[in-house]
Design a protein around this motif. Structure first.
Motif, PDB file in Angstrom:
ATOM      1  N   ASP A  43      -9.175   3.201   0.116  1.00  0.00           N
ATOM      2  CA  ASP A  43      -8.567   2.226  -0.786  1.00  0.00           C
ATOM      3  C   ASP A  43      -9.339   2.154  -2.097  1.00  0.00           C
ATOM      4  O   ASP A  43      -8.748   2.142  -3.185  1.00  0.00           O
ATOM      5  CB  ASP A  43      -8.538   0.859  -0.100  1.00  0.00           C
ATOM      6  CG  ASP A  43      -7.901  -0.205  -0.966  1.00  0.00           C
ATOM      7  OD1 ASP A  43      -6.702  -0.092  -1.253  1.00  0.00           O
ATOM      8  OD2 ASP A  43      -8.603  -1.145  -1.374  1.00  0.00           O
ATOM      9  N   ALA A  72       0.374   1.669  -9.126  1.00  0.00           N
ATOM     10  CA  ALA A  72      -0.572   2.031  -8.065  1.00  0.00           C
ATOM     11  C   ALA A  72      -1.697   0.999  -7.963  1.00  0.00           C
ATOM     12  O   ALA A  72      -2.116   0.630  -6.858  1.00  0.00           O
ATOM     13  CB  ALA A  72      -1.145   3.419  -8.316  1.00  0.00           C
ATOM     14  N   ALA A  75      -0.283  -2.116  -6.341  1.00  0.00           N
ATOM     15  CA  ALA A  75       0.022  -1.922  -4.919  1.00  0.00           C
ATOM     16  C   ALA A  75      -1.234  -1.838  -4.068  1.00  0.00           C
ATOM     17  O   ALA A  75      -1.159  -1.784  -2.846  1.00  0.00           O
ATOM     18  CB  ALA A  75       0.854  -0.646  -4.725  1.00  0.00           C
ATOM     19  N   GLY A  76      -2.402  -1.840  -4.712  1.00  0.00           N
ATOM     20  CA  GLY A  76      -3.665  -1.737  -3.985  1.00  0.00           C
ATOM     21  C   GLY A  76      -3.796  -2.826  -2.941  1.00  0.00           C
ATOM     22  O   GLY A  76      -3.353  -3.957  -3.128  1.00  0.00           O
ATOM     23  N   SER A  77      -4.410  -2.466  -1.821  1.00  0.00           N
ATOM     24  CA  SER A  77      -4.494  -3.412  -0.712  1.00  0.00           C
ATOM     25  C   SER A  77      -5.823  -4.145  -0.696  1.00  0.00           C
ATOM     26  O   SER A  77      -6.794  -3.716  -1.297  1.00  0.00           O
ATOM     27  CB  SER A  77      -4.307  -2.674   0.610  1.00  0.00           C
ATOM     28  OG  SER A  77      -5.347  -1.741   0.774  1.00  0.00           O
ATOM     29  N   GLY A  87      -1.964  -1.190   2.604  1.00  0.00           N
ATOM     30  CA  GLY A  87      -0.822  -1.667   1.840  1.00  0.00           C
ATOM     31  C   GLY A  87      -0.704  -3.161   1.952  1.00  0.00           C
ATOM     32  O   GLY A  87      -1.258  -3.774   2.848  1.00  0.00           O
ATOM     33  N   THR A  88       0.016  -3.773   1.021  1.00  0.00           N
ATOM     34  CA  THR A  88       0.208  -5.208   1.104  1.00  0.00           C
ATOM     35  C   THR A  88       1.335  -5.479   2.081  1.00  0.00           C
ATOM     36  O   THR A  88       2.344  -4.787   2.102  1.00  0.00           O
ATOM     37  CB  THR A  88       0.562  -5.778  -0.276  1.00  0.00           C
ATOM     38  OG1 THR A  88       1.656  -5.033  -0.808  1.00  0.00           O
ATOM     39  CG2 THR A  88      -0.616  -5.652  -1.216  1.00  0.00           C
ATOM     40  N   SER A  92       3.205  -0.254   4.571  1.00  0.00           N
ATOM     41  CA  SER A  92       2.464   0.372   3.473  1.00  0.00           C
ATOM     42  C   SER A  92       3.309   1.403   2.742  1.00  0.00           C
ATOM     43  O   SER A  92       2.802   2.129   1.906  1.00  0.00           O
ATOM     44  CB  SER A  92       1.201   1.038   4.015  1.00  0.00           C
ATOM     45  OG  SER A  92       1.560   2.142   4.815  1.00  0.00           O
ATOM     46  N   ARG A  95       2.955   1.271  -1.012  1.00  0.00           N
ATOM     47  CA  ARG A  95       1.692   1.833  -1.518  1.00  0.00           C
ATOM     48  C   ARG A  95       1.740   3.351  -1.504  1.00  0.00           C
ATOM     49  O   ARG A  95       1.314   4.002  -2.452  1.00  0.00           O
ATOM     50  CB  ARG A  95       0.534   1.328  -0.652  1.00  0.00           C
ATOM     51  CG  ARG A  95      -0.850   1.896  -1.057  1.00  0.00           C
ATOM     52  CD  ARG A  95      -1.388   1.156  -2.259  1.00  0.00           C
ATOM     53  NE  ARG A  95      -2.646   1.675  -2.773  1.00  0.00           N
ATOM     54  CZ  ARG A  95      -3.850   1.353  -2.320  1.00  0.00           C
ATOM     55  NH1 ARG A  95      -3.971   0.521  -1.307  1.00  0.00           N
ATOM     56  NH2 ARG A  95      -4.927   1.843  -2.893  1.00  0.00           N
ATOM     57  N   GLU A  99       1.387   5.780  -4.828  1.00  0.00           N
ATOM     58  CA  GLU A  99       0.358   6.827  -4.963  1.00  0.00           C
ATOM     59  C   GLU A  99       0.998   8.206  -5.167  1.00  0.00           C
ATOM     60  O   GLU A  99       0.509   9.016  -5.946  1.00  0.00           O
ATOM     61  CB  GLU A  99      -0.555   6.837  -3.735  1.00  0.00           C
ATOM     62  CG  GLU A  99      -1.369   5.574  -3.546  1.00  0.00           C
ATOM     63  CD  GLU A  99      -2.310   5.267  -4.696  1.00  0.00           C
ATOM     64  OE1 GLU A  99      -2.654   6.183  -5.469  1.00  0.00           O
ATOM     65  OE2 GLU A  99      -2.711   4.094  -4.825  1.00  0.00           O
TER      66      GLU A  99
END
Length: 197
Positions: A43, A72, A75-77, A87-88, A92, A95, A99
């Motif tokens: 991540d 991107a 969407a980062g977790s 993923g949120t 995922s 995400r 990417e």
């Protein structure tokens, strides 16, 4: 006297079995902890790549690349102690799609990018590829151990979420973005006769 030997033998067998169960339980714990750690590392590398891509997009004034990098980043977790999903929310897929879109935008930029300007993105992409491989291996090992009959019977993995693979395209960039054009040697240059054919 014979009964005593039977009891001693049974005690030894039970002790060995208990030791094996404890060892297996700790192994399951370690493999899930490794998968969590690998998820956090991947991540972080994905976020660094997106940030480097956003800087590159601003330098080259490429709107599509900047938009892909921002998506991107957004969407980062947030990896917590039990989140393998990168993923949120529960899925995922968003995400992974973000990417993959960033990778496509970077590859589209490849023919026009300046080598020195693109180097931070190239290096970040290499680190993402390595981190993804480590994470994939960790998830595979954890899943193999979760599916062992002994682990299932005793519910050793019950306290851990099932890890899942993070399915993205190969993030390593093409040679045209990472290397300057190579000059042909006289031996490699096409001859007149080949050019006519």
């Amino acid at each position: 006297m014979t009964h005593l030997w039977w009891w001693a033998g049974a005690a030894v067998v039970l002790s060995l079995l208990a030791a094996y169960l404890v060892w297996t339980d700790r192994r399951v714990e370690r493999l899930h902890a490794r998968a969590t750690s690998a998820a956090a590392a991947l991540d972080a590398h994905l976020l660094r790549r997106a940030a480097a891509a956003a800087v590159l997009a601003e330098q080259l004034d490429v709107v599509e690349l900047y938009a892909a990098a921002r998506i991107a980043l957004d969407a980062g977790s947030r990896i917590d102690g039990r989140d393998y999903r990168l993923g949120t929310g529960a899925d995922s897929g968003e995400r992974e799609a973000a990417e993959n879109d960033l990778t496509r935008q970077l590859r589209r930029l490849a023919p026009t990018a300046d080598l020195a300007t693109a180097e931070p993105v190239v290096a970040a992409s290499r680190r993402v590829a390595l981190a993804r491989q480590v994470y994939t291996d960790s998830v595979r090992d954890a899943l193999i151990n979760r599916d062992r009959p002994l682990v299932r019977v005793f519910g050793m993995a019950r306290g851990h979420d099932r890890p899942r693979y993070f399915d993205i395209d190969e993030p390593t960039l093409t040679p045209s973005l990472t290397e300057p054009p190579r000059q042909l040697t006289p031996r490699e240059a096409p001859t007149e006769s080949h050019a006519r054919h």
